[in-house]
Design an enzyme around this catalytic site. Sequence first.
Site, PDB file in Angstrom:
ATOM      1  N   HIS A   1     -19.746  -3.584   0.598  1.00 12.17           N
ATOM      2  CA  HIS A   1     -18.446  -3.036   0.176  1.00 12.17           C
ATOM      3  C   HIS A   1     -17.474  -4.123  -0.292  1.00 12.17           C
ATOM      4  O   HIS A   1     -16.350  -3.807  -0.659  1.00 12.17           O
ATOM      5  CB  HIS A   1     -17.812  -2.237   1.322  1.00 12.17           C
ATOM      6  CG  HIS A   1     -18.537  -0.951   1.603  1.00 12.17           C
ATOM      7  ND1 HIS A   1     -18.088   0.274   1.172  1.00 12.17           N
ATOM      8  CD2 HIS A   1     -19.710  -0.707   2.238  1.00 12.17           C
ATOM      9  CE1 HIS A   1     -18.933   1.217   1.541  1.00 12.17           C
ATOM     10  NE2 HIS A   1     -19.925   0.650   2.205  1.00 12.17           N
TER      11      HIS A   1
ATOM     12  N   ASP B   1     -10.834  -8.165  -4.717  1.00 21.69           N
ATOM     13  CA  ASP B   1     -11.142  -6.959  -3.932  1.00 21.69           C
ATOM     14  C   ASP B   1     -12.478  -6.399  -4.401  1.00 21.69           C
ATOM     15  O   ASP B   1     -12.723  -6.329  -5.612  1.00 21.69           O
ATOM     16  CB  ASP B   1     -10.036  -5.912  -4.166  1.00 21.69           C
ATOM     17  CG  ASP B   1      -9.837  -5.014  -2.950  1.00 21.69           C
ATOM     18  OD1 ASP B   1     -10.812  -4.833  -2.204  1.00 21.69           O
ATOM     19  OD2 ASP B   1      -8.720  -4.509  -2.759  1.00 21.69           O
TER      20      ASP B   1
ATOM     21  N   GLU C   1      -6.950   6.422  -5.396  1.00 26.88           N
ATOM     22  CA  GLU C   1      -6.221   7.463  -4.651  1.00 26.88           C
ATOM     23  C   GLU C   1      -4.886   7.763  -5.343  1.00 26.88           C
ATOM     24  O   GLU C   1      -4.468   8.919  -5.423  1.00 26.88           O
ATOM     25  CB  GLU C   1      -5.975   7.009  -3.203  1.00 26.88           C
ATOM     26  CG  GLU C   1      -7.266   6.918  -2.397  1.00 26.88           C
ATOM     27  CD  GLU C   1      -7.067   6.281  -1.019  1.00 26.88           C
ATOM     28  OE1 GLU C   1      -5.908   5.992  -0.641  1.00 26.88           O
ATOM     29  OE2 GLU C   1      -8.073   6.068  -0.324  1.00 26.88           O
TER      30      GLU C   1
HETATM   31  P1  ADP Z   1      -9.859  -2.181   2.083  1.00 30.62           P
HETATM   32  O1  ADP Z   1     -11.132  -1.443   2.273  1.00 30.62           O
HETATM   33  O2  ADP Z   1     -10.040  -3.636   1.804  1.00 30.62           O
HETATM   34  O3  ADP Z   1      -8.879  -1.962   3.165  1.00 30.62           O
HETATM   35  P2  ADP Z   1      -9.300  -0.208  -0.019  1.00 30.62           P
HETATM   36  O4  ADP Z   1      -8.158  -0.110  -0.960  1.00 30.62           O
HETATM   37  O5  ADP Z   1     -10.636  -0.078  -0.654  1.00 30.62           O
HETATM   38  O6  ADP Z   1      -9.154  -1.601   0.749  1.00 30.62           O
HETATM   39  O7  ADP Z   1      -9.194   0.912   1.074  1.00 30.62           O
HETATM   40  C1  ADP Z   1      -8.052   1.031   1.875  1.00 30.62           C
HETATM   41  C2  ADP Z   1      -8.021   2.417   2.488  1.00 30.62           C
HETATM   42  O8  ADP Z   1      -7.083   2.373   3.537  1.00 30.62           O
HETATM   43  C3  ADP Z   1      -7.547   3.467   1.499  1.00 30.62           C
HETATM   44  O9  ADP Z   1      -8.276   4.641   1.705  1.00 30.62           O
HETATM   45  C4  ADP Z   1      -6.087   3.669   1.843  1.00 30.62           C
HETATM   46  O10 ADP Z   1      -5.623   4.980   1.663  1.00 30.62           O
HETATM   47  C5  ADP Z   1      -6.049   3.329   3.330  1.00 30.62           C
HETATM   48  N1  ADP Z   1      -4.769   2.702   3.678  1.00 30.62           N
HETATM   49  C6  ADP Z   1      -4.327   1.496   3.318  1.00 30.62           C
HETATM   50  N2  ADP Z   1      -3.121   1.259   3.829  1.00 30.62           N
HETATM   51  C7  ADP Z   1      -2.779   2.348   4.554  1.00 30.62           C
HETATM   52  C8  ADP Z   1      -1.663   2.699   5.364  1.00 30.62           C
HETATM   53  N3  ADP Z   1      -0.647   1.867   5.586  1.00 30.62           N
HETATM   54  N4  ADP Z   1      -1.679   3.875   5.956  1.00 30.62           N
HETATM   55  C9  ADP Z   1      -2.705   4.709   5.794  1.00 30.62           C
HETATM   56  N5  ADP Z   1      -3.793   4.431   5.062  1.00 30.62           N
HETATM   57  C10 ADP Z   1      -3.833   3.258   4.466  1.00 30.62           C
HETATM   58  C1  G6P Z   2     -13.033  -3.443   4.268  1.00 31.18           C
HETATM   59  C2  G6P Z   2     -14.459  -3.644   4.706  1.00 31.18           C
HETATM   60  C3  G6P Z   2     -14.863  -2.549   5.689  1.00 31.18           C
HETATM   61  C4  G6P Z   2     -13.892  -2.544   6.850  1.00 31.18           C
HETATM   62  C5  G6P Z   2     -12.470  -2.340   6.323  1.00 31.18           C
HETATM   63  C6  G6P Z   2     -11.432  -2.413   7.442  1.00 31.18           C
HETATM   64  O1  G6P Z   2     -12.970  -2.274   3.551  1.00 31.18           O
HETATM   65  O2  G6P Z   2     -15.316  -3.646   3.572  1.00 31.18           O
HETATM   66  O3  G6P Z   2     -16.171  -2.776   6.182  1.00 31.18           O
HETATM   67  O4  G6P Z   2     -14.226  -1.530   7.776  1.00 31.18           O
HETATM   68  O5  G6P Z   2     -12.180  -3.362   5.380  1.00 31.18           O
HETATM   69  O6  G6P Z   2     -11.566  -3.617   8.174  1.00 31.18           O
HETATM   70  P1  G6P Z   2     -11.844  -3.659   9.744  1.00 31.18           P
HETATM   71  O7  G6P Z   2     -12.082  -5.096  10.043  1.00 31.18           O
HETATM   72  O8  G6P Z   2     -10.582  -3.120  10.363  1.00 31.18           O
HETATM   73  O9  G6P Z   2     -13.024  -2.778  10.041  1.00 31.18           O
END
Ligand code: ADP
Ligand code: G6P
Length: 737
Positions: free
Chosen positions: A173, A380, A388
């Site tokens: 991911h 990223d 979203e």
């Molecule tokens: P990562 O996996 O690195 O965190 P992504 O953008 O791919 O980054 O996914 C982040 C997910 O977390 C999204 O589904 C987003 O809606 C959720 N998210 C991020 N910040 C918040 C927040 N403050 N409150 C609720 N959901 C959040």
């Molecule tokens: C990224 C990673 C996921 C991980 C998420 C949240 O999306 O690819 O594997 O679950 O971040 O991070 P955390 O360390 O809280 O699981």
Amino acid sequence: MEEADNQKNRRLLIVSNRLPVHIDYDGNRFNYQPSVGGLATSISNLQDKLEMFWLGWSGIRDVEKEHHPILINALRKEYNCLPIFLSRDAFDKYYDGFSNGCLWPLFHYFPQYAHYDPGEWNSYVEVNQIFSEKIMDVLQPGDMVWIHDYHLMLLPAMIREKMPEAKIGFFLHIPFPSFELLRMLPWREDILQGLLGSDLIGFHSYSYTRHFLSSVLRLLGVDHDFGTITYNDRNIKVDTFPLGIDVNRFTNAHQDPNIQVEFEDLKKKIGDHKVILSVDRLDFTKGITERLLAFESFLDQNPTWQEKVVFISLCVPSRVRVPEYQSLKQQVDELVGRINGRFGKPGWTPIWYLYRSLPFDKLIPLYQIADVAMVTPLRDGMNLVAKEYLASKSDGNGVLVLSETAGAAHELGEAIIINPYDQKAMSDALFKALNMPVEDQKRRNQPMRKRLRRYDINRWADDFLNQLAMSQRQDSPKPSEIEDGYWRGQLMKSFHKSKQSLIFLDYDGTLMPIIKNPQDAFPDDVLKELLKSLIDIKNTSVYIVSGRDREILQTWLGNLNIGLIAGHGAHIKPPFSQTWRDKEYSSLNGWKGQLIPLLEVYVDRTPGSELEEKTFALAWHYRKTEPDMGSLRAKELINDLESFIANTPLQILHGKKVIEIKDSSASKGNAVHEILEAKPDADFILAIGDDVTDEDMFEALPSGSWSIKVGEGEQSIANYFLSSHEDVRVLLNELTQ
Ligand code: ADP
Ligand code: G6P
């Protein structure tokens, strides 16, 4: 999900660091909150097709031993989950240490944050081992295992060792970095070997796939063929599957009365201000401080926007024990305070900083109200927030400012794409976004929203699992070597005692080497003499079967009494004849309808490519795709098309950045077939070719024929192989002796 549909009894084991259930212990009892959205939802949608369960860390550090059975029972019964318990020390070193203190920064191009601690590495190995043992407790032959993310990269090979025939898929991911970054990792070979235990390895974007393939070549010396690596006698498919979102959930959210109430509340608080939004985990890869500085610069450059815009920065606390995350938190706090102190006025706070996770019904109104989403990570893997946001803006308005270093930028090219390190570009992008007319916003968003809908989270999971289900089936046997004295002797014997022989020879790559300029590959005198000697053998008919056009074959070989088949079977000139015959055009009904869905899959999975429908042809154009990805996909498409078009009058033409499928009523296979039908008493049939189009020819041969592929180690339906055109000439020479 055809393949999985056929296998309803098949079980799927999902394995990831975290389970899709959030567990809390309040000192008295455990509370369970299933995660919604993303992977968890898409996987649960598969439940009526496959029996499935999920393995992962329990989510709580230090669970008392006597509590294990409580958690195991509750999670298994309610959520089909199997928790894995890890000691505090092992977990800290594996998760905070190696996964998030080494792999995460290194794979996101922050080598300065990565530390290489052998103790943490040992814990990473140990935890992967614990996972593999837990999996072996439940794994049954025929199950599919789907492993997720960088925490578990050794797991595929560990399972493979314990159950060699297991079907294992792995999806990363996060980005897979370029070789120059990966080489810094002291355990780089172990990581690659761990991953190569899989049958299918998936990445979000083609550049990660390419980096992985090149690292395998450079570090393990193993090359690939159309993305398939052959390692330890197994084929491993490496491919790109851009993760999507549950589009309907976001697009339909505005109909939910609770969300409508939240939206109205928020609107009152915001008043007439325009809104710029960012949503991230508080992570150094997300470019949070750079983005805040760009906003500060925007306010400096455009004083008229002061008091007219608010910047809402929503940050979820993340990995708070890792030192780099702690110092980032401090930096962001200070920066927000400074900018708000500098510009703020009574009644106007420029930055609204929310350091918390918000539930869905509070997150959606923020997406809906935002005029601009600033998604500007420094690096990223994909970034789902960008997707979203677009899906939540159900009226089609809104401007997405997106970083070129987010995986999502490959699919969302109509956004305002910026370099997240370029403060001026980001400030200019904000100006452009805030001033963009609504029609332009809609025009940009419409194709992106359509793309999100087509390749959503369900399609992503189906696509991956389908390929996984089919993975080991594609291993067609490799031809054996005709050099082997026994087979060569048999071939000669069979030829010499035959009463009627037919020999089909491809030209380029079979009788002549492949050279840069095709016009220069005219037959040399030695070849002409060899062909003449073959024709002179009693009761032997020889055909050159080529994709070349009629004119060039006529010029080069027309004065020999040899049979010629030109244009992949479109034109035939029998031996001892001076007359060419063109194959009749016979239109096949319905072929386009059958091929369009396959081509659409390629359009969806290859951002920038297009499908064109012509009267007698279909064309897949890939001029606008990322160049490397386009050419790899083109090869794959041709591969897929070949099995479809075998024994049909369809023809594939690979032009400049376009693949065209035409009803030419001609193929090498059909031409050979026609000749064979006219000579039913042929008792020795030999076909030699190097090209994919020659597979049609091999396929048209009756059993007992001799088929030889030129090219060592390549897959073919031919029975035997020879290494080069020189070896072909030697073999043909022997026939003339
Ligand atoms: P990562 O996996 O690195 O965190 P992504 O953008 O791919 O980054 O996914 C982040 C997910 O977390 C999204 O589904 C987003 O809606 C959720 N998210 C991020 N910040 C918040 C927040 N403050 N409150 C609720 N959901 C959040
Ligand atoms: C990224 C990673 C996921 C991980 C998420 C949240 O999306 O690819 O594997 O679950 O971040 O991070 P955390 O360390 O809280 O699981």
